[in-house]
Design a protein around this motif. Structure first.
Motif, PDB file in Angstrom:
ATOM      1  N   THR A 118       0.822  -1.216   0.000  1.00 35.96           N
ATOM      2  CA  THR A 118       0.000   0.000   0.000  1.00 35.96           C
ATOM      3  C   THR A 118       0.851   1.259   0.000  1.00 35.96           C
ATOM      4  OG1 THR A 118      -0.135   0.073   2.408  1.00 35.96           O
ATOM      5  CG2 THR A 118      -1.879  -1.140   1.239  1.00 35.96           C
ATOM      6  N   ALA A 119       2.160   1.109  -0.126  1.00 33.05           N
ATOM      7  CA  ALA A 119       3.097   2.238  -0.101  1.00 33.05           C
ATOM      8  C   ALA A 119       2.950   3.039   1.194  1.00 33.05           C
ATOM      9  CB  ALA A 119       2.910   3.125  -1.322  1.00 33.05           C
ATOM     10  N   GLY A 120       2.712   2.341   2.284  1.00 30.94           N
ATOM     11  CA  GLY A 120       2.618   2.981   3.590  1.00 30.94           C
ATOM     12  C   GLY A 120       1.272   3.582   3.922  1.00 30.94           C
ATOM     13  N   ARG A 121       0.330   3.521   2.987  1.00 38.14           N
ATOM     14  CA  ARG A 121      -0.999   4.097   3.242  1.00 38.14           C
ATOM     15  C   ARG A 121      -1.830   3.144   4.088  1.00 38.14           C
ATOM     16  NH1 ARG A 121      -3.016   4.549  -2.458  1.00 38.14           N
ATOM     17  NH2 ARG A 121      -1.655   2.742  -2.625  1.00 38.14           N
ATOM     18  N   THR A 122      -2.552   3.689   5.062  1.00 40.03           N
ATOM     19  CA  THR A 122      -3.368   2.853   5.932  1.00 40.03           C
ATOM     20  C   THR A 122      -4.850   3.168   5.857  1.00 40.03           C
ATOM     21  OG1 THR A 122      -3.039   4.367   7.791  1.00 40.03           O
ATOM     22  CG2 THR A 122      -1.496   2.510   7.597  1.00 40.03           C
ATOM     23  N   ARG A 123      -5.185   4.302   5.261  1.00 39.16           N
ATOM     24  CA  ARG A 123      -6.593   4.706   5.163  1.00 39.16           C
ATOM     25  C   ARG A 123      -7.041   4.732   3.709  1.00 39.16           C
ATOM     26  NH1 ARG A 123      -8.116   6.804  10.188  1.00 39.16           N
ATOM     27  NH2 ARG A 123      -6.308   7.397  11.436  1.00 39.16           N
ATOM     28  N   THR A 176       0.116  -0.429 -12.463  1.00 41.48           N
ATOM     29  CA  THR A 176      -0.296  -1.245 -11.331  1.00 41.48           C
ATOM     30  C   THR A 176       0.814  -2.148 -10.840  1.00 41.48           C
ATOM     31  OG1 THR A 176      -1.120  -2.971 -12.790  1.00 41.48           O
ATOM     32  CG2 THR A 176      -2.692  -1.278 -12.123  1.00 41.48           C
ATOM     33  N   THR A 177       0.621  -2.591  -9.621  1.00 37.83           N
ATOM     34  CA  THR A 177       1.512  -3.570  -9.014  1.00 37.83           C
ATOM     35  C   THR A 177       0.925  -4.965  -9.234  1.00 37.83           C
ATOM     36  OG1 THR A 177       0.349  -3.491  -6.900  1.00 37.83           O
ATOM     37  CG2 THR A 177       2.143  -1.902  -7.218  1.00 37.83           C
ATOM     38  N   ALA A 190      -7.968  -1.340  -3.577  1.00 41.01           N
ATOM     39  CA  ALA A 190      -9.208  -1.230  -4.339  1.00 41.01           C
ATOM     40  C   ALA A 190      -9.529   0.238  -4.612  1.00 41.01           C
ATOM     41  CB  ALA A 190     -10.354  -1.911  -3.602  1.00 41.01           C
ATOM     42  N   GLY A 191      -9.232   1.104  -3.650  1.00 37.58           N
ATOM     43  CA  GLY A 191      -9.444   2.540  -3.847  1.00 37.58           C
ATOM     44  C   GLY A 191      -8.630   3.080  -5.003  1.00 37.58           C
ATOM     45  N   ASP A 192      -7.394   2.607  -5.137  1.00 34.49           N
ATOM     46  CA  ASP A 192      -6.558   3.021  -6.274  1.00 34.49           C
ATOM     47  C   ASP A 192      -7.239   2.656  -7.592  1.00 34.49           C
ATOM     48  OD1 ASP A 192      -4.627   3.746  -4.400  1.00 34.49           O
ATOM     49  OD2 ASP A 192      -3.399   1.945  -4.742  1.00 34.49           O
ATOM     50  N   LEU A 218     -10.454   1.965  -8.050  1.00 32.57           N
ATOM     51  CA  LEU A 218     -11.699   2.716  -8.216  1.00 32.57           C
ATOM     52  C   LEU A 218     -11.404   4.095  -8.792  1.00 32.57           C
ATOM     53  CD1 LEU A 218     -13.499   1.754  -4.892  1.00 32.57           C
ATOM     54  CD2 LEU A 218     -14.364   1.291  -7.193  1.00 32.57           C
ATOM     55  N   ASP A 219     -10.360   4.750  -8.277  1.00 28.93           N
ATOM     56  CA  ASP A 219      -9.967   6.072  -8.778  1.00 28.93           C
ATOM     57  C   ASP A 219      -9.551   6.023 -10.244  1.00 28.93           C
ATOM     58  OD1 ASP A 219     -10.473   7.239  -6.330  1.00 28.93           O
ATOM     59  OD2 ASP A 219      -8.367   7.290  -5.717  1.00 28.93           O
ATOM     60  N   ALA A 220      -8.908   4.932 -10.634  1.00 27.25           N
ATOM     61  CA  ALA A 220      -8.439   4.782 -12.014  1.00 27.25           C
ATOM     62  C   ALA A 220      -9.555   4.363 -12.965  1.00 27.25           C
ATOM     63  CB  ALA A 220      -7.310   3.759 -12.070  1.00 27.25           C
ATOM     64  N   GLY A 221     -10.702   3.993 -12.418  1.00 25.13           N
ATOM     65  CA  GLY A 221     -11.809   3.553 -13.257  1.00 25.13           C
ATOM     66  C   GLY A 221     -11.709   2.106 -13.680  1.00 25.13           C
ATOM     67  N   ALA A 222     -10.793   1.368 -13.086  1.00 23.60           N
ATOM     68  CA  ALA A 222     -10.624  -0.040 -13.447  1.00 23.60           C
ATOM     69  C   ALA A 222     -11.578  -0.948 -12.682  1.00 23.60           C
ATOM     70  CB  ALA A 222      -9.191  -0.474 -13.187  1.00 23.60           C
ATOM     71  N   LEU A 223     -12.028  -0.501 -11.516  1.00 19.90           N
ATOM     72  CA  LEU A 223     -13.021  -1.225 -10.733  1.00 19.90           C
ATOM     73  C   LEU A 223     -14.219  -0.322 -10.531  1.00 19.90           C
ATOM     74  CD1 LEU A 223     -11.148  -2.924  -7.725  1.00 19.90           C
ATOM     75  CD2 LEU A 223     -12.057  -4.029  -9.756  1.00 19.90           C
ATOM     76  N   MET A 224     -15.363  -0.931 -10.291  1.00 15.47           N
ATOM     77  CA  MET A 224     -16.538  -0.165  -9.891  1.00 15.47           C
ATOM     78  C   MET A 224     -17.283  -0.954  -8.818  1.00 15.47           C
ATOM     79  SD  MET A 224     -19.093  -0.478 -13.096  1.00 15.47           S
ATOM     80  CE  MET A 224     -20.265  -1.801 -13.196  1.00 15.47           C
ATOM     81  N   LEU A 225     -18.040  -0.228  -8.013  1.00 14.29           N
ATOM     82  CA  LEU A 225     -18.827  -0.879  -6.981  1.00 14.29           C
ATOM     83  C   LEU A 225     -20.029  -1.557  -7.619  1.00 14.29           C
ATOM     84  CD1 LEU A 225     -18.765   1.820  -4.188  1.00 14.29           C
ATOM     85  CD2 LEU A 225     -17.859  -0.489  -4.022  1.00 14.29           C
ATOM     86  N   ALA A 226     -20.212  -2.814  -7.308  1.00 13.36           N
ATOM     87  CA  ALA A 226     -21.355  -3.548  -7.836  1.00 13.36           C
ATOM     88  C   ALA A 226     -22.606  -3.259  -7.007  1.00 13.36           C
ATOM     89  CB  ALA A 226     -21.069  -5.047  -7.859  1.00 13.36           C
TER      90      ALA A 226
END
Length: 120
Positions: free
Chosen positions: A21-26, A48-49, A84-86, A88-96
């Motif tokens: 997460t590159a140190g991100r926790t939230r 992406t990783t 998942a937030g990354d 979602l921001d990129a438009g690669a995932l969406m909430l079902a």
């Protein structure tokens, strides 16, 4: 650290959550354990990783719950929410289920309780 002795026994190996997460926790988005995600065509190029790629793979074809993704990747739920937030921001995932999990049907539960009380 030897395989199987770290945070994960998944195919991604022993990768600590703060590294992926590159140190991100939230997370940037409010996601619940039951929030379901599905992959879609990205609207902009992704850098992406391996973990992002794995999330996209698991979400291709059918919606997957955050809790299920956590189990499949062998990573804590919080790390999955950040990744998942990354996506979602990129438009690669969406909430079902964008409205989130639905609550209990209170009238139905009350009717069921009443029926059980009246059953001899």
């Amino acid at each position: 650290m030897a395989a199987g002795g770290g945070w994960s026994s998944s195919t991604l190996g022993d990768v600590r959550p703060y590294l992926i997460t590159a140190g991100r926790t939230r997370p940037k988005h409010t996601l619940h354990l039951s929030s379901t995600l599905i992959a879609r065509a990205a609207t902009r190029p992704l850098y992406t990783t391996a973990e992002h790629e794995a999330l996209l793979l698991y979400c291709s074809g059918s919606a997957q719950a955050v809790s299920e993704l956590s189990a499949r990747l062998g990573q804590p739920v919080q790390a999955i929410k950040v990744l998942a937030g990354d996506l979602l921001d990129a438009g690669a995932l969406m909430l079902a289920n964008p409205d989130g999990p639905t609550g209990p049907d209170v009238p139905l539960l009350e009717a069921l309780l009443e029926g059980l009380r009246n059953d001899p």
